[in-house]
Motif scaffolding. Structure first.
Motif, PDB file in Angstrom:
ATOM      1  N   THR A   1      -5.682 -20.133  -6.350  1.00  0.00           N
ATOM      2  CA  THR A   1      -6.227 -21.483  -6.272  1.00  0.00           C
ATOM      3  C   THR A   1      -7.215 -21.670  -7.420  1.00  0.00           C
ATOM      4  OG1 THR A   1      -8.037 -20.763  -4.826  1.00  0.00           O
ATOM      5  CG2 THR A   1      -5.989 -21.489  -3.773  1.00  0.00           C
ATOM      6  N   GLU A   2      -7.410 -22.906  -7.827  1.00  0.00           N
ATOM      7  CA  GLU A   2      -8.237 -23.180  -9.004  1.00  0.00           C
ATOM      8  C   GLU A   2      -9.658 -22.678  -8.818  1.00  0.00           C
ATOM      9  OE1 GLU A   2      -9.595 -26.965 -11.795  1.00  0.00           O
ATOM     10  OE2 GLU A   2      -8.169 -27.237 -10.149  1.00  0.00           O
ATOM     11  N   GLU A   3     -10.240 -22.906  -7.624  1.00  0.00           N
ATOM     12  CA  GLU A   3     -11.619 -22.483  -7.384  1.00  0.00           C
ATOM     13  C   GLU A   3     -11.735 -20.957  -7.420  1.00  0.00           C
ATOM     14  OE1 GLU A   3     -15.107 -22.965  -3.980  1.00  0.00           O
ATOM     15  OE2 GLU A   3     -13.173 -23.993  -3.774  1.00  0.00           O
ATOM     16  N   GLU A   4     -10.794 -20.278  -6.752  1.00  0.00           N
ATOM     17  CA  GLU A   4     -10.821 -18.810  -6.730  1.00  0.00           C
ATOM     18  C   GLU A   4     -10.575 -18.240  -8.122  1.00  0.00           C
ATOM     19  OE1 GLU A   4      -8.484 -15.068  -4.569  1.00  0.00           O
ATOM     20  OE2 GLU A   4      -7.827 -17.135  -4.254  1.00  0.00           O
TER      21      GLU A   4
ATOM     22  N   MET B   1     -12.290 -15.487 -12.950  1.00  0.00           N
ATOM     23  CA  MET B   1     -12.298 -15.523 -14.416  1.00  0.00           C
ATOM     24  C   MET B   1     -13.699 -15.305 -14.972  1.00  0.00           C
ATOM     25  SD  MET B   1      -9.661 -15.814 -16.378  1.00  0.00           S
ATOM     26  CE  MET B   1      -7.911 -16.129 -16.301  1.00  0.00           C
ATOM     27  N   ARG B   2     -14.690 -15.923 -14.337  1.00  0.00           N
ATOM     28  CA  ARG B   2     -16.056 -15.754 -14.817  1.00  0.00           C
ATOM     29  C   ARG B   2     -16.534 -14.308 -14.647  1.00  0.00           C
ATOM     30  NH1 ARG B   2     -16.747 -21.263 -13.108  1.00  0.00           N
ATOM     31  NH2 ARG B   2     -17.277 -20.655 -10.980  1.00  0.00           N
ATOM     32  N   ARG B   3     -16.104 -13.675 -13.545  1.00  0.00           N
ATOM     33  CA  ARG B   3     -16.467 -12.269 -13.344  1.00  0.00           C
ATOM     34  C   ARG B   3     -15.856 -11.389 -14.426  1.00  0.00           C
ATOM     35  NH1 ARG B   3     -15.786 -12.816  -7.472  1.00  0.00           N
ATOM     36  NH2 ARG B   3     -13.700 -11.910  -7.681  1.00  0.00           N
ATOM     37  N   ILE B   4     -14.594 -11.628 -14.707  1.00  0.00           N
ATOM     38  CA  ILE B   4     -13.913 -10.793 -15.704  1.00  0.00           C
ATOM     39  C   ILE B   4     -14.441 -11.095 -17.109  1.00  0.00           C
ATOM     40  CG2 ILE B   4     -11.960 -12.277 -16.291  1.00  0.00           C
ATOM     41  CD1 ILE B   4     -11.771  -8.541 -15.581  1.00  0.00           C
ATOM     42  N   GLY B   5     -14.891 -12.344 -17.330  1.00  0.00           N
ATOM     43  CA  GLY B   5     -15.466 -12.696 -18.628  1.00  0.00           C
ATOM     44  C   GLY B   5     -16.729 -11.901 -18.915  1.00  0.00           C
TER      45      GLY B   5
END
Length: 551
Positions: free
Chosen positions: A351-354, A359-363
């Protein structure tokens, strides 16, 4: 030399034995036939010694020495350490009851029939001795018997013990009173049920260390017996054992890693089958480190990397820092692996929110990773960019962390060309640099002047994107507050070591003057509105021309 030793046996082209042909032929049908054939060829040489060539004899000289002792003394002490060699040798030499009663083959068979009553250590020791005659033992069915005996012992002493009748109190109490025939029948039943229960029940791991001393061929036989070879492994217990087993072997450099490739592939299939429920992300990286030491198939590697890539946001920096195998020319760390894992992660459909959260964590994780590997002198600019650009812009709220990684890389690679420096900075989104970082970039002598100008221009002329949340709003307000000096003071930021182009200075001046004019006009309107409202409250009416000039 005594005439009684009238038979010369050349064993495996390495050893020579002198024995009495009449005595040895009373026990061995194989040697009896060989002696007859030799006698036919030497009819005219009755007094000459017969020479027989025996190839591929099980156990080599040790095996034949034991057989010779049995033939000369009429018996030999059989135990768990020599029964494998004696059994294979007696089958090879055809030492059956047709030649004499209570021959060696019968004695070894009777000894093996009592396997059900052996201790756990006895069965493991017998399996260990079986390795030196593995090919013969496997073809004669001995390996299968011993493997079934091991599995029966594991079943009796583990969580799955209730599956077998031998685990009940009544049956264990009466075990000693059962006849050998009854024990054999029950053992045959265990053979059929062990392989079925082993893959569907979890077990204690008390037997892992003991079984780890065995060679890969024995373990492969155990896996095949359970029907879990290659792609059919769905047993978590067996998978954990294989990982434990391979971990003990990977540290031994003398081992031929190709011999363990099949077991490693089987372990991969078990890991992939139970990964999401039984293995954490850190454990998966541990599995990858262990199994990478063996020649696993390309299909197995892809499957393992797919599972890890799907949970990559749960990884830590230490997980990603996997040393590269072989030569260090491509770098100290396995950067290619991280790139492959990132590609898997980006393709995940959530889902977009998840997805945004992950993505921010992996960034943040990848920015840390880049800062860690940047000092590596063998890390190419292309590899750095490939890692940095594997993620979309949405993975980073701000590009400050990535800029710090670039700064470390430039500091560690002082001989980098201007072209490569410019190329390295292409992964930056200047609009997502905080003002402080942008100022650091502008003052950094390692950054090419055109990049510094471009970053400042993007900061100065770009319109801020409206925040989507309260948290984003607070961040943007904080940044805007730090930029007030740009609106309040008509200053120019001069770059250390070089000057700005005249065109850019003119554009910057016009932009600042426009902002000051807009600000003054806004203040004028606010003051005029305040005067009007105050007059209305006091009941005065004025024409627009009667107001004092405020601006």
């Amino acid at each position: 030399m005594s005439l009684l030793c009238d038979l010369q046996i050349n064993l495996n082209n390495q050893f020579t034995f002198f024995v009495n042909q009449d005595l040895i032929s009373e026990y061995s049908g194989f040697l009896r036939k060989m002696i007859k054939q030799s006698n036919k060829k030497k009819k005219n040489h009755k007094n000459s010694r017969i020479i027989i060539e025996v190839e591929d004899f099980p156990g080599g000289s040790d095996g034949f020495d034991l057989v010779s002792r049995f033939c000369y003394s009429g018996g030999i002490s059989i135990d768990v350490s020599n029964v494998s060699i004696l059994h294979c040798s007696s089958v090879f030499l055809e030492m059956t009851e047709k030649l004499c009663s209570s021959n060696l083959l019968l004695q070894t068979e009777k000894f093996l029939e009592g396997m059900f009553y052996w201790s756990w250590n006895d069965i493991v020791l017998c399996l260990t001795s079986c390795e030196q005659v593995f090919l013969h033992a496997d073809s004669y069915g001995l390996v299968d018997k011993l493997v079934f005996g091991v599995l029966a012992k594991i079943a009796q002493n583990s969580d799955m013990s209730h599956v077998f009748s031998s685990s009940s109190p009544s049956s264990s109490a009466s075990a000693s009173s059962q006849s050998p025939e009854t024990a054999r029948n029950r053992f045959d039943s265990d053979k059929q049920s062990t392989s079925r229960s082993f893959s569907c029940r979890t077990s204690n791991e008390w037997w892992f260390d003991d079984m780890s001393i065995l060679g890969p061929k024995i373990i492969e036989k155990l896996v095949e017996t359970l029907g879990a070879h290659d792609k059919n492994n769905d047993s978590l217990v067996l998978t954990r054992f294989l990982l434990h087993y391979l971990k003990t072997k990977v540290q031994n450099k003398s081992n031929n890693k190709l011999e363990y490739a099949g077991l490693a592939d089987t372990a991969v299939q078990g890991v992939v089958f139970a990964a999401k429920t039984a293995f954490s992300c850190r454990k998966m990286f541990w599995v990858l480190r262990v199994l990478s030491g063996f020649s696993i198939s390309k299909e197995s590697r892809i499957s393992l990397e797919r599972v890890i890539g799907e949970m990559l946001d749960q990884a830590t920096l230490d997980d990603l820092l996997i040393p590269a195998g072989g030569k260090r020319e491509k770098g100290f760390y396995d950067v290619d692996l991280v790139i492959r894992l990132l590609k898997v992660f980006v393709r995940i459909g959530n889902t977009e929110e998840e997805q945004n959260l992950r993505m921010r964590r992996i960034g943040k994780l990848i920015d840390k990773y880049l800062r860690e590997i940047s000092p590596d002198q063998n890390l190419k600019v292309s590899k750095f960019l490939e890692v940095a650009e594997s993620l979309p812009d949405s993975a980073r709220d701000w590009f400050d962390g990535l800029y710090r990684a670039i700064d470390i890389y430039l500091e560690s690679h002082p001989k980098l060309s201007s072209e490569d420096r410019t190329k390295l900075c292409r992964c930056l989104n200047y609009k997502k640099l905080t003002l402080d970082t942008c100022k650091q970039l502008a003052k950094n002598p390692k950054i090419p002047p055109n990049i510094a100008v471009q970053a400042l221009k993007s900061q100065q002329l770009s319109n801020e994107t409206l925040p989507h949340s309260r948290e984003d709003n607070n961040k943007v307000n904080k940044i805007w507050n730090s930029r007030k000096y740009l609106e309040e003071k008509p200053i120019l930021v001069h770059l250390k070591g070089f000057g700005m182009s005249e065109k850019f200075e003119d554009d910057l001046k016009m932009n600042l003057e426009r902002k000051q004019w807009n600000s003054s006009e806004k203040v004028c309107k606010e003051k005029k509105s305040e005067v009007v409202s105050r007059s209305v409250r006091h009941g005065h009416t004025h024409s627009s021309s009667s107001f004092p000039r405020l601006c």
